[in-house]
Motif scaffolding. Structure first.
Motif, PDB file in Angstrom:
ATOM      1  N   ALA A  75       0.899  -1.360   0.033  1.00 14.33           N
ATOM      2  CA  ALA A  75      -0.033   0.105  -0.022  1.00 14.33           C
ATOM      3  C   ALA A  75       0.914   1.224   0.019  1.00 14.33           C
ATOM      4  CB  ALA A  75      -0.948  -0.042   1.178  1.00 14.33           C
ATOM      5  N   GLU A  92       2.470   1.643  -3.603  1.00  7.87           N
ATOM      6  CA  GLU A  92       1.270   2.064  -4.333  1.00  7.87           C
ATOM      7  C   GLU A  92       0.942   3.488  -4.229  1.00  7.87           C
ATOM      8  OE1 GLU A  92      -2.135  -0.457  -3.582  1.00  7.87           O
ATOM      9  OE2 GLU A  92      -1.150  -2.112  -4.822  1.00  7.87           O
ATOM     10  N   THR A  93       0.783   3.904  -2.985  1.00 10.30           N
ATOM     11  CA  THR A  93       0.589   5.408  -2.552  1.00 10.30           C
ATOM     12  C   THR A  93       1.888   6.116  -3.199  1.00 10.30           C
ATOM     13  OG1 THR A  93      -0.708   4.758  -0.785  1.00 10.30           O
ATOM     14  CG2 THR A  93       0.119   6.987  -0.895  1.00 10.30           C
ATOM     15  N   ARG A 106      -6.338   3.988  -6.580  1.00 12.20           N
ATOM     16  CA  ARG A 106      -6.138   2.463  -5.847  1.00 12.20           C
ATOM     17  C   ARG A 106      -7.558   1.836  -5.581  1.00 12.20           C
ATOM     18  NH1 ARG A 106      -3.837   2.303  -0.605  1.00 12.20           N
ATOM     19  NH2 ARG A 106      -3.368   0.172  -0.947  1.00 12.20           N
TER      20      ARG A 106
END
Length: 187
Positions: free
Chosen positions: A94, A97-98, A117
């Motif tokens: 996460a 991805e961020t 997302r």
């Protein structure tokens, strides 16, 4: 005036001792504080000489967003991994991805990240990115609630060994629906 070999050694010691990227202008200022009036082209020639000196070694001179630094070449990094293996700071999917969304789509709001997302963004992830100085608030969107706009920083570029955001690898092309079906049939 100092000869180029001595200048190269002086600049080498500056890069080695700095522990962070150094801009050409900073090198010039440091040399000036030692009563050495060296122009920027001569400093660049000395840096090129250092690059050539390290060509066949495990060390390299790398230009990143904040300047030049001395570092271990990537192919020798695995030898150092056991020294720095800190399992307490694992980076989650996460988190990656961020920061990837911010890097490729900047400036973006938290809502933009969540739209891409498909899940909410943890406050802890944003805080962690801000604490690492990988992202910063670059402004506020003119929309209800005035959400913060996030973008990456020079620290992010330095830590990823990049000179500019344009050095990020290209995003893979999105597959058309037809191509996706073809891949499903083949797989």
């Amino acid at each position: 005036m100092t000869n180029i070999e001595n200048l190269t050694n002086i600049i080498e010691s500056i890069l080695f001792g700095a522990g962070r990227p150094i801009r050409l202008s900073e090198i010039k200022t440091l040399l000036g504080s030692q009563n050495l009036d060296i122009d920027l082209p001569s400093i660049k020639i000395a840096l090129n000489s250092l690059e050539a000196r390290y060509e066949e070694s495990s060390i390299e001179i790398k230009e990143v967003a904040s300047g030049f630094r001395m570092q271990i070449k990537e192919e020798y990094g695995d030898c150092l991994y056991p020294l720095w293996n800190d399992t307490t700071n694992r980076i989650s999917k996460a988190f990656m991805e961020t920061v990837s969304i911010i890097a490729y789509k900047q400036p973006v709001t938290r809502g933009d990240i969540e739209d891409i997302r498909g899940v909410s963004v943890s406050t802890q992830i944003i805080r962690s990115l801000l604490d690492r100085e990988w992202i910063k608030v670059s402004g506020y969107r003119d929309a209800p609630g005035r959400p913060a706009l996030y973008e990456t920083t020079k620290t992010f570029l330095n830590d990823l060994n990049l000179k500019s955001i344009n050095d990020l690898p290209p995003l893979p092309e999105a597959l058309s629906a037809e191509e996706a079906l073809d891949q499903l049939e083949v797989g």
